[in-house]
Design a protein around this motif. Sequence first.
Motif, short mmCIF file in Angstrom:
data_model
loop_
_atom_site.label_atom_id
_atom_site.label_comp_id
_atom_site.label_asym_id
_atom_site.label_seq_id
_atom_site.Cartn_x
_atom_site.Cartn_y
_atom_site.Cartn_z
N ARG A 80 -6.18 12.16 -12.46
CA ARG A 80 -5.52 11.54 -11.28
C ARG A 80 -4.37 10.90 -11.56
O ARG A 80 -3.92 10.09 -12.63
CB ARG A 80 -6.56 10.70 -10.58
N SER A 81 -3.39 10.57 -10.40
CA SER A 81 -2.04 9.96 -10.61
C SER A 81 -1.44 9.65 -9.29
O SER A 81 -1.96 10.07 -8.12
CB SER A 81 -0.98 10.99 -11.26
N ALA A 82 -0.61 8.77 -9.21
CA ALA A 82 -0.10 8.20 -7.88
C ALA A 82 1.28 7.54 -8.31
O ALA A 82 1.48 7.05 -9.43
CB ALA A 82 -0.97 7.27 -7.43
N GLY B 111 0.64 -1.25 0.06
CA GLY B 111 0.03 -0.14 0.02
C GLY B 111 0.82 1.20 0.13
O GLY B 111 0.49 2.42 0.39
N ASN B 112 2.07 1.06 -0.27
CA ASN B 112 3.23 2.13 -0.42
C ASN B 112 2.77 3.18 -1.64
O ASN B 112 3.33 3.00 -2.63
CB ASN B 112 4.60 1.70 -0.43
N ILE B 113 1.68 3.94 -1.42
CA ILE B 113 1.39 4.53 -2.84
C ILE B 113 1.27 6.19 -2.18
O ILE B 113 0.62 6.55 -1.12
CB ILE B 113 -0.21 4.03 -3.02
N LYS B 114 1.81 6.92 -2.90
CA LYS B 114 1.65 8.34 -2.92
C LYS B 114 0.87 9.23 -4.03
O LYS B 114 0.99 8.90 -5.24
CB LYS B 114 2.96 9.13 -3.01
N LEU B 115 -0.27 9.69 -3.26
CA LEU B 115 -1.40 10.42 -4.58
C LEU B 115 -1.02 11.58 -4.83
O LEU B 115 -0.52 12.54 -4.11
CB LEU B 115 -2.68 10.26 -3.70
N PHE B 116 -1.16 11.83 -5.99
CA PHE B 116 -1.01 13.19 -6.64
C PHE B 116 -2.24 13.52 -7.41
O PHE B 116 -3.39 12.60 -7.77
CB PHE B 116 0.11 13.18 -7.73
N GLY B 117 -2.58 14.78 -7.96
CA GLY B 117 -3.73 15.18 -8.66
C GLY B 117 -3.46 15.11 -10.20
O GLY B 117 -2.73 14.07 -10.62
N LYS C 256 9.88 21.76 -7.97
CA LYS C 256 9.02 21.75 -9.06
C LYS C 256 8.43 20.32 -9.38
O LYS C 256 7.42 19.82 -9.45
CB LYS C 256 9.40 22.06 -10.29
N ALA C 257 9.52 19.53 -9.05
CA ALA C 257 9.05 17.92 -9.29
C ALA C 257 8.31 17.27 -8.42
O ALA C 257 7.57 16.59 -8.49
CB ALA C 257 10.41 17.38 -9.38
N ARG C 258 8.51 17.75 -6.93
CA ARG C 258 7.67 17.04 -5.79
C ARG C 258 6.28 17.25 -6.03
O ARG C 258 5.68 16.59 -5.24
CB ARG C 258 8.26 17.76 -4.51
N ASN C 259 5.63 18.27 -6.87
CA ASN C 259 4.34 18.40 -7.04
C ASN C 259 3.43 17.53 -8.27
O ASN C 259 2.39 17.82 -8.29
CB ASN C 259 4.19 19.82 -7.32
N ASN C 260 4.29 16.51 -8.69
CA ASN C 260 3.51 15.67 -9.64
C ASN C 260 3.83 14.46 -9.78
O ASN C 260 5.21 14.17 -9.16
CB ASN C 260 3.73 16.34 -11.08
N ALA C 261 3.30 13.33 -10.24
CA ALA C 261 3.74 11.99 -9.70
C ALA C 261 4.82 11.31 -10.68
O ALA C 261 5.52 10.52 -10.22
CB ALA C 261 2.39 11.15 -10.32
N PHE C 262 5.03 12.21 -11.74
CA PHE C 262 6.29 11.71 -12.27
C PHE C 262 7.60 12.43 -11.87
O PHE C 262 8.66 12.10 -12.35
CB PHE C 262 6.11 12.22 -13.86
N ALA D 1 13.86 8.96 -10.94
CA ALA D 1 12.40 9.21 -11.75
C ALA D 1 12.95 9.92 -13.11
O ALA D 1 12.31 9.67 -14.08
CB ALA D 1 11.73 10.32 -10.81
N ASN D 2 14.10 10.84 -13.25
CA ASN D 2 14.53 11.31 -14.51
C ASN D 2 14.95 10.06 -15.21
O ASN D 2 15.16 10.03 -16.70
CB ASN D 2 15.56 12.06 -14.16
N PHE D 3 16.02 9.32 -14.85
CA PHE D 3 16.17 7.91 -15.72
C PHE D 3 15.33 7.29 -16.05
O PHE D 3 15.19 6.80 -17.24
CB PHE D 3 17.18 7.26 -14.82
N ASP D 4 14.12 6.90 -15.10
CA ASP D 4 13.11 6.14 -15.78
C ASP D 4 12.04 6.80 -16.53
O ASP D 4 11.66 6.15 -17.50
CB ASP D 4 12.18 5.93 -14.40
N TRP D 5 11.86 8.24 -16.68
CA TRP D 5 11.26 8.98 -17.67
C TRP D 5 11.81 8.72 -19.09
O TRP D 5 11.11 8.51 -20.26
CB TRP D 5 11.41 10.35 -17.35
N LEU D 6 13.12 8.52 -19.20
CA LEU D 6 13.80 8.50 -20.49
C LEU D 6 13.13 6.91 -21.08
O LEU D 6 13.64 6.75 -22.25
CB LEU D 6 15.32 8.36 -20.44
N PHE D 7 13.06 6.07 -20.17
CA PHE D 7 12.68 4.71 -20.56
C PHE D 7 11.21 4.17 -20.47
O PHE D 7 11.13 2.86 -20.21
CB PHE D 7 13.65 3.74 -20.00
N GLY D 8 10.20 5.02 -20.34
CA GLY D 8 8.90 4.76 -20.35
C GLY D 8 8.12 5.01 -19.46
O GLY D 8 6.80 5.18 -19.51
N CYS D 9 8.63 5.64 -18.12
CA CYS D 9 8.02 6.13 -17.10
C CYS D 9 7.64 7.37 -17.23
O CYS D 9 8.05 8.64 -16.87
CB CYS D 9 8.65 5.92 -15.76
#
Length: 621
Positions: free
Chosen positions: A111-113, A98-104, A463-469, A508-516
């Motif tokens: 919605r995002s998480a 249940g380790n889920i962090k919710l975002f808008g 800036k990054a802390r405010n969105n799920a990506f 997260a930045n590394f993952d972004w480049l490969f599909g997240c």
Amino acid sequence: MCAKIGGDEDHCGWKYKFKLMRTNVIKFCAVYAGLLLLSFRADIKSTETRAAWLRINLLGYQPQAIKVAVWVSQDETELPQKFEIIEKESGKVVYTSGNIKLFGAYGPFKRSARLNFSDFTLPGRYFIKAGSVQSPELIIDKHVYNHTADFALRYMRQQRSGYNPYLKDSCHTRDGYTMYGPMPDSTHIDVSGGWHDASDYLQYATTSANATYHLLAAYRDFPGVFTDQYLANGLEGKNGRADILDEASWGLQWLLKMHPRKDWMFNQIADDRDHQGLRLPTKDNVDYGKGSERPVYFANGKPQGLGKYKNRATGTASVAGKFSSAFALGQRLFRGTDAAYAKLLGEKARSAYAFGLKQPGVQQTAPNRAPYFYEEDNWTDDMELAAAELYQTFGGKKYFRQAAVYARKEPVIPWMGADTARHYQWYPFHNFGHYEIAKAKQQGISEQATGYYRAGLEKVWDKARNNAFYRGVPFIWCSNNLTASFAIQGYLYGKLSGDQQFEELVQANFDWLFGCNPWGTSMVYGLPAWGDTPKDPHSALTHLYQYPVDGGLVDGPVYGSIYKNLIGIKLVQPDEYAGFQSGLVVYHDDFGDYSTNEPTMDGTASLIYLLAAFDSRTSGK
């Protein structure tokens, strides 16, 4: 020439055919249709009703790394309360959390998480499931990034000018005739070689020198991750030297031609007159007025432009510093195997630095018919790195003191924390100079330089802390290049300080480049072989001949406002990611979009350093 890495799939013809097939899928198709067909055909849902997705790093995760999937939804779908990891082979649930962090809302999503499964470390192949939503195949393995840096080197070899080993033919052997120099205009000078900058055939010293430095630094810092499969000329074979050193030397040899005398330095070959239709570099028939010769722009520190548009150059230090740092590092890496070559590089490192000292300021690239050019506005970072490298190469407190002075003039690259910037306005996109100063372990100054890195990371994190990506990098042209550079800075900061507070942001930045990311696609052609990667890049090689541009990092997403105002963009195929575009940001896997889907040489060089760094975390090399 077919790419095979991390899987057995043939990576040439099937990718292009699949691109044609998938353009007929309805507007809200699952971005991972190709992967789903290959990996879990039975679990395909109706794309008409699907409104939620799980985005992951398609390349995979190392067991001890931070591991996060991003859940996104385009409607008011109930937010997940827990998620499961399911073993692919057995279908068994092996982990529940249940380790889920919710975002808008973000981009096209309401919605995002963030679903954090960092404590799950068992290697294997899995799927993540949250409610009715299932991810693409999830891979956890300590070797997941092995040889990926070498794979990206394929693109660098393919970009070679002079002799091109991919095409096994030569191009641009008559470069070129001089402009703006102390010699008469149209004087012939031999500057053949180097790399084409992107999918066009222009060549810039500023990006090439920066790329060369990244390749050299990658070998210096992670020598064990690279192999020897190619000769110095780029053809297959072994020569007793790591391929990345061969590629870096290709860049150095061209830079030597571009700085042939102490008082001569050239900045650019060709200009936007190059943009006259699709052709292979070996069949380049663009005429600049002197047959097969192309113009070579002298670095004179003044505004240049032979046509309607001109740049705003103010000096030469920005490009001279880049020359110097590449030469100095090259001197140290080659002095044990080629003393004469190393001696020459050392001499050129000093003369290039002196060339920059004489004219502080920026030597921007020269436009002609269009208003686009590399609008670099900073130069102290380049001279800082040059001075730091000269200090390590030759010693002497003078160089170190100068590096420290330059460092204080720009402690943080100005794009960090900003919402936008002009094209290549703050370049390179991270400052290796701070790292070189910090690792010198000079009391006070080293801590200060490390603090500069931390300050930049904090600005992006705000800036990054405010969105799920965890996205804090602005969506300007070549945003993927900024992303790779930012991840490098984060990695280097952790290495210097031992402070891991930004580790999830870096991952997260590394993952972004490969599909997240919102589109669920890797931004690197052919990596991974089994995943959704660019299939129709802005490249004549692929568009005309279906040649794969293996390892090329594409420009990346741009703000919707930027995309709407660019000249000459028109999508060639229906947009398979139409459901994931937004007013905030767009990305198109389409030949017609040169703003988001064009591979770049310097961005790929940065990616090579980053892949080598991540590989070294588990390989121990």
